[in-house]
Scaffold this motif. Structure first.
Motif, PDB file in Angstrom:
ATOM      1  N   GLY A  91     -11.249 -12.515   8.565  1.00 29.94           N
ATOM      2  CA  GLY A  91      -9.845 -12.141   8.696  1.00 29.94           C
ATOM      3  C   GLY A  91      -9.383 -11.102   7.690  1.00 29.94           C
ATOM      4  O   GLY A  91      -8.195 -10.783   7.636  1.00 29.94           O
ATOM      5  N   ARG A  92     -10.311 -10.558   6.906  1.00 35.71           N
ATOM      6  CA  ARG A  92      -9.936  -9.579   5.882  1.00 35.71           C
ATOM      7  C   ARG A  92      -9.310  -8.338   6.504  1.00 35.71           C
ATOM      8  O   ARG A  92      -8.304  -7.824   6.006  1.00 35.71           O
ATOM      9  CB  ARG A  92     -11.168  -9.209   5.066  1.00 35.71           C
ATOM     10  N   LYS A  93      -9.917  -7.830   7.591  1.00 33.74           N
ATOM     11  CA  LYS A  93      -9.397  -6.618   8.222  1.00 33.74           C
ATOM     12  C   LYS A  93      -8.020  -6.854   8.835  1.00 33.74           C
ATOM     13  O   LYS A  93      -7.179  -5.945   8.868  1.00 33.74           O
ATOM     14  CB  LYS A  93     -10.375  -6.118   9.283  1.00 33.74           C
ATOM     15  N   ILE A  94      -7.786  -8.063   9.312  1.00 34.97           N
ATOM     16  CA  ILE A  94      -6.464  -8.382   9.873  1.00 34.97           C
ATOM     17  C   ILE A  94      -5.404  -8.365   8.778  1.00 34.97           C
ATOM     18  O   ILE A  94      -4.321  -7.806   8.940  1.00 34.97           O
ATOM     19  CB  ILE A  94      -6.499  -9.751  10.584  1.00 34.97           C
ATOM     20  N   ILE A  95      -5.730  -8.980   7.636  1.00 33.15           N
ATOM     21  CA  ILE A  95      -4.797  -8.979   6.510  1.00 33.15           C
ATOM     22  C   ILE A  95      -4.563  -7.557   6.014  1.00 33.15           C
ATOM     23  O   ILE A  95      -3.434  -7.163   5.695  1.00 33.15           O
ATOM     24  CB  ILE A  95      -5.326  -9.873   5.376  1.00 33.15           C
ATOM     25  N   ASP A  96      -5.641  -6.777   5.968  1.00 34.53           N
ATOM     26  CA  ASP A  96      -5.521  -5.392   5.517  1.00 34.53           C
ATOM     27  C   ASP A  96      -4.607  -4.601   6.440  1.00 34.53           C
ATOM     28  O   ASP A  96      -3.814  -3.761   5.988  1.00 34.53           O
ATOM     29  CB  ASP A  96      -6.913  -4.768   5.467  1.00 34.53           C
ATOM     30  N   ALA A  97      -4.691  -4.842   7.743  1.00 33.44           N
ATOM     31  CA  ALA A  97      -3.830  -4.140   8.695  1.00 33.44           C
ATOM     32  C   ALA A  97      -2.381  -4.625   8.609  1.00 33.44           C
ATOM     33  O   ALA A  97      -1.437  -3.841   8.792  1.00 33.44           O
ATOM     34  CB  ALA A  97      -4.355  -4.324  10.121  1.00 33.44           C
ATOM     35  N   MET A  98      -2.187  -5.908   8.302  1.00 33.48           N
ATOM     36  CA  MET A  98      -0.836  -6.465   8.234  1.00 33.48           C
ATOM     37  C   MET A  98      -0.038  -5.897   7.067  1.00 33.48           C
ATOM     38  O   MET A  98       1.198  -5.920   7.089  1.00 33.48           O
ATOM     39  CB  MET A  98      -0.904  -7.994   8.118  1.00 33.48           C
ATOM     40  N   ILE A  99      -0.724  -5.393   6.047  1.00 33.03           N
ATOM     41  CA  ILE A  99      -0.024  -4.825   4.898  1.00 33.03           C
ATOM     42  C   ILE A  99       0.840  -3.638   5.318  1.00 33.03           C
ATOM     43  O   ILE A  99       1.909  -3.395   4.753  1.00 33.03           O
ATOM     44  CB  ILE A  99      -1.036  -4.410   3.808  1.00 33.03           C
ATOM     45  N   ASP A 100       0.387  -2.894   6.324  1.00 31.23           N
ATOM     46  CA  ASP A 100       1.122  -1.717   6.773  1.00 31.23           C
ATOM     47  C   ASP A 100       2.241  -2.043   7.751  1.00 31.23           C
ATOM     48  O   ASP A 100       2.923  -1.127   8.221  1.00 31.23           O
ATOM     49  CB  ASP A 100       0.159  -0.715   7.425  1.00 31.23           C
ATOM     50  N   MET A 101       2.436  -3.308   8.081  1.00 32.05           N
ATOM     51  CA  MET A 101       3.483  -3.678   9.033  1.00 32.05           C
ATOM     52  C   MET A 101       4.874  -3.228   8.609  1.00 32.05           C
ATOM     53  O   MET A 101       5.651  -2.774   9.444  1.00 32.05           O
ATOM     54  CB  MET A 101       3.464  -5.189   9.274  1.00 32.05           C
ATOM     55  N   PRO A 102       5.248  -3.336   7.332  1.00 35.33           N
ATOM     56  CA  PRO A 102       6.582  -2.838   6.944  1.00 35.33           C
ATOM     57  C   PRO A 102       6.785  -1.359   7.227  1.00 35.33           C
ATOM     58  O   PRO A 102       7.918  -0.906   7.389  1.00 35.33           O
ATOM     59  CB  PRO A 102       6.638  -3.130   5.435  1.00 35.33           C
ATOM     60  N   PHE A 103       5.702  -0.561   7.283  1.00 37.92           N
ATOM     61  CA  PHE A 103       5.819   0.849   7.626  1.00 37.92           C
ATOM     62  C   PHE A 103       6.126   1.031   9.110  1.00 37.92           C
ATOM     63  O   PHE A 103       6.900   1.916   9.494  1.00 37.92           O
ATOM     64  CB  PHE A 103       4.523   1.593   7.299  1.00 37.92           C
ATOM     65  N   ALA A 104       5.516   0.198   9.956  1.00 41.23           N
ATOM     66  CA  ALA A 104       5.667   0.352  11.400  1.00 41.23           C
ATOM     67  C   ALA A 104       6.870  -0.395  11.958  1.00 41.23           C
ATOM     68  O   ALA A 104       7.449   0.014  12.967  1.00 41.23           O
ATOM     69  CB  ALA A 104       4.394  -0.140  12.100  1.00 41.23           C
ATOM     70  N   LEU A 105       7.248  -1.480  11.301  1.00 44.47           N
ATOM     71  CA  LEU A 105       8.343  -2.308  11.802  1.00 44.47           C
ATOM     72  C   LEU A 105       9.690  -1.700  11.447  1.00 44.47           C
ATOM     73  O   LEU A 105       9.911  -1.319  10.294  1.00 44.47           O
ATOM     74  CB  LEU A 105       8.245  -3.714  11.209  1.00 44.47           C
ATOM     75  N   PRO A 106      10.610  -1.562  12.406  1.00 43.67           N
ATOM     76  CA  PRO A 106      11.962  -1.078  12.061  1.00 43.67           C
ATOM     77  C   PRO A 106      12.595  -1.979  11.002  1.00 43.67           C
ATOM     78  O   PRO A 106      12.528  -3.213  11.104  1.00 43.67           O
ATOM     79  CB  PRO A 106      12.719  -1.150  13.388  1.00 43.67           C
ATOM     80  N   THR A 107      13.185  -1.367  10.006  1.00 44.68           N
ATOM     81  CA  THR A 107      13.709  -2.157   8.889  1.00 44.68           C
ATOM     82  C   THR A 107      14.831  -3.098   9.329  1.00 44.68           C
ATOM     83  O   THR A 107      14.995  -4.172   8.756  1.00 44.68           O
ATOM     84  CB  THR A 107      14.227  -1.221   7.788  1.00 44.68           C
ATOM     85  N   ALA A 108      15.599  -2.706  10.346  1.00 43.86           N
ATOM     86  CA  ALA A 108      16.660  -3.587  10.832  1.00 43.86           C
ATOM     87  C   ALA A 108      16.073  -4.859  11.437  1.00 43.86           C
ATOM     88  O   ALA A 108      16.624  -5.959  11.256  1.00 43.86           O
ATOM     89  CB  ALA A 108      17.512  -2.855  11.860  1.00 43.86           C
ATOM     90  N   VAL A 109      14.952  -4.725  12.138  1.00 50.19           N
ATOM     91  CA  VAL A 109      14.291  -5.896  12.705  1.00 50.19           C
ATOM     92  C   VAL A 109      13.801  -6.813  11.589  1.00 50.19           C
ATOM     93  O   VAL A 109      13.936  -8.039  11.659  1.00 50.19           O
ATOM     94  CB  VAL A 109      13.119  -5.454  13.607  1.00 50.19           C
ATOM     95  N   ALA A 110      13.235  -6.216  10.547  1.00 53.47           N
ATOM     96  CA  ALA A 110      12.788  -7.013   9.407  1.00 53.47           C
ATOM     97  C   ALA A 110      13.958  -7.732   8.753  1.00 53.47           C
ATOM     98  O   ALA A 110      13.846  -8.906   8.371  1.00 53.47           O
ATOM     99  CB  ALA A 110      12.084  -6.107   8.393  1.00 53.47           C
ATOM    100  N   GLY A 111      15.096  -7.040   8.626  1.00 54.59           N
ATOM    101  CA  GLY A 111      16.263  -7.667   8.016  1.00 54.59           C
ATOM    102  C   GLY A 111      16.783  -8.835   8.834  1.00 54.59           C
ATOM    103  O   GLY A 111      17.150  -9.884   8.275  1.00 54.59           O
ATOM    104  N   ILE A 112      16.813  -8.685  10.143  1.00 53.42           N
ATOM    105  CA  ILE A 112      17.273  -9.778  11.009  1.00 53.42           C
ATOM    106  C   ILE A 112      16.317 -10.967  10.915  1.00 53.42           C
ATOM    107  O   ILE A 112      16.748 -12.127  10.835  1.00 53.42           O
ATOM    108  CB  ILE A 112      17.398  -9.286  12.459  1.00 53.42           C
ATOM    109  N   ALA A 113      15.002 -10.694  10.921  1.00 52.76           N
ATOM    110  CA  ALA A 113      14.016 -11.770  10.843  1.00 52.76           C
ATOM    111  C   ALA A 113      14.123 -12.519   9.509  1.00 52.76           C
ATOM    112  O   ALA A 113      14.103 -13.759   9.480  1.00 52.76           O
ATOM    113  CB  ALA A 113      12.617 -11.200  11.024  1.00 52.76           C
ATOM    114  N   LEU A 114      14.238 -11.786   8.416  1.00 54.94           N
ATOM    115  CA  LEU A 114      14.345 -12.422   7.104  1.00 54.94           C
ATOM    116  C   LEU A 114      15.626 -13.237   6.988  1.00 54.94           C
ATOM    117  O   LEU A 114      15.625 -14.335   6.412  1.00 54.94           O
ATOM    118  CB  LEU A 114      14.290 -11.357   6.004  1.00 54.94           C
ATOM    119  N   THR A 115      16.716 -12.704   7.524  1.00 59.26           N
ATOM    120  CA  THR A 115      17.990 -13.433   7.477  1.00 59.26           C
ATOM    121  C   THR A 115      17.907 -14.718   8.273  1.00 59.26           C
ATOM    122  O   THR A 115      18.403 -15.775   7.839  1.00 59.26           O
ATOM    123  CB  THR A 115      19.126 -12.554   8.010  1.00 59.26           C
ATOM    124  N   SER A 116      17.277 -14.668   9.445  1.00 58.04           N
ATOM    125  CA  SER A 116      17.148 -15.868  10.278  1.00 58.04           C
ATOM    126  C   SER A 116      16.303 -16.935   9.587  1.00 58.04           C
ATOM    127  O   SER A 116      16.586 -18.132   9.697  1.00 58.04           O
ATOM    128  CB  SER A 116      16.524 -15.499  11.629  1.00 58.04           C
TER     129      SER A 116
END
Length: 270
Positions: A91-116
């Motif tokens: 699962g190392r490559k999966i974790i490595d790819a997940m690190i870049d998720m904040p770059f690809a994910l719209p920040t508003a979506v991240a804010g809504i998810a964190l708030t929820s």
């Protein structure tokens, strides 16, 4: 006949002119226009604007949260980069790819998810006896999420270039893990760490989308500077919004300059 010395980079004049033109169009000209627009404010008006309690509290919150998030990511990001470089596991490559998720994910979506998740009635927030969302802690959490990749991606290539044999040699000479990190690894990664810290801090200061939901936008408590600028724009106070933007630009430039000077001062000693 004298031999003609060819430039190291072919087409240096052309590439330099293109680089300067691109920099001027994207960075210098917009900043110059912002400064020109803010100059419509007289100095007493500008001083009254930036010295108001609302702006100062927002300034302290924005820069304090960005510094805290950058420092936390400096520690956690270093550990994460070390694990990804030095160890091989499923699962190392999966974790490595997940690190870049904040770059690809719209920040508003991240804010809504964190708030929820971290709201008082959320799945994670309900487990804590104190509030996370709608506080400065929630703002720092959102900034940690969006700035983590900067530290990890800055340190990964540096750690990958450090041979394992150096650490083994230090251990053979009697150094414990802490001494090996202090005298062998830290001098090699410190310039890159400071670069990642500066990038994370710069991103955190201007972050809006992921913070605006989890902050709660309570005046004098959880109101960040970017939100204050947007509020001025909604009120058609373009001069006030530009004045706050210039003030934020100056403070950011000074802090980034100090970080860069610290990095240059440390490098010769390493």
């Amino acid at each position: 006949m004298s031999r003609r010395i060819l430039p190291v980079i072919p087409g240096f004049g052309l590439t330099l002119g293109f680089s300067l033109s691109y920099l001027a169009l994207v960075v210098l000209i917009p900043m110059a226009v912002m400064l020109l627009y803010a100059s419509q404010l007289t100095f007493p008006q500008f001083w009254q604007l930036i010295s108001s309690r609302q702006v100062l509290v927002s300034l302290q919150l924005s820069f304090g949260s960005a510094l805290a998030a950058a420092f936390i990511n400096g520690i956690l990001g270093t550990l994460l980069a070390w694990v990804l470089v030095r160890y091989r596991f499923p699962g190392r490559k999966i974790i490595d790819a997940m690190i870049d998720m904040p770059f690809a994910l719209p920040t508003a979506v991240a804010g809504i998810a964190l708030t929820s998740l971290y709201a008082p009635t959320g799945l994670i927030g309900s487990l804590f006896p104190f509030r996370i969302a709608y506080t400065s802690l929630g703002i720092t959490l959102a900034l940690i999420f969006v700035t983590l990749p900067f530290v990890v991606r800055t340190l990964q290539p540096v750690l990958a270039d450090i041979p394992k044999e150096i650490e083994e040699a230090a251990a053979c000479l009697g150094a414990n893990p802490l001494q090996a990190f202090r005298h062998v690894l830290l001098p090699a990664i410190l310039p890159a760490w400071l670069t990642g810290f500066a990038l994370a801090f710069a991103r955190g200061v201007g972050e809006y989308g992921s913070v605006v939901f989890i902050a709660g936008n309570i005046p004098f408590k959880t109101e960040i500077l970017p939100l204050l600028i947007v509020s001025k724009l909604d009120q058609y106070d373009y001069k006030g919004a530009t004045g706050i933007g210039v003030f934020m630009l100056v403070v950011s430039f000074i802090m980034l300059l100090l970080i860069n000077l610290l990095q240059r001062r440390i490098q010769p000693r390493l």
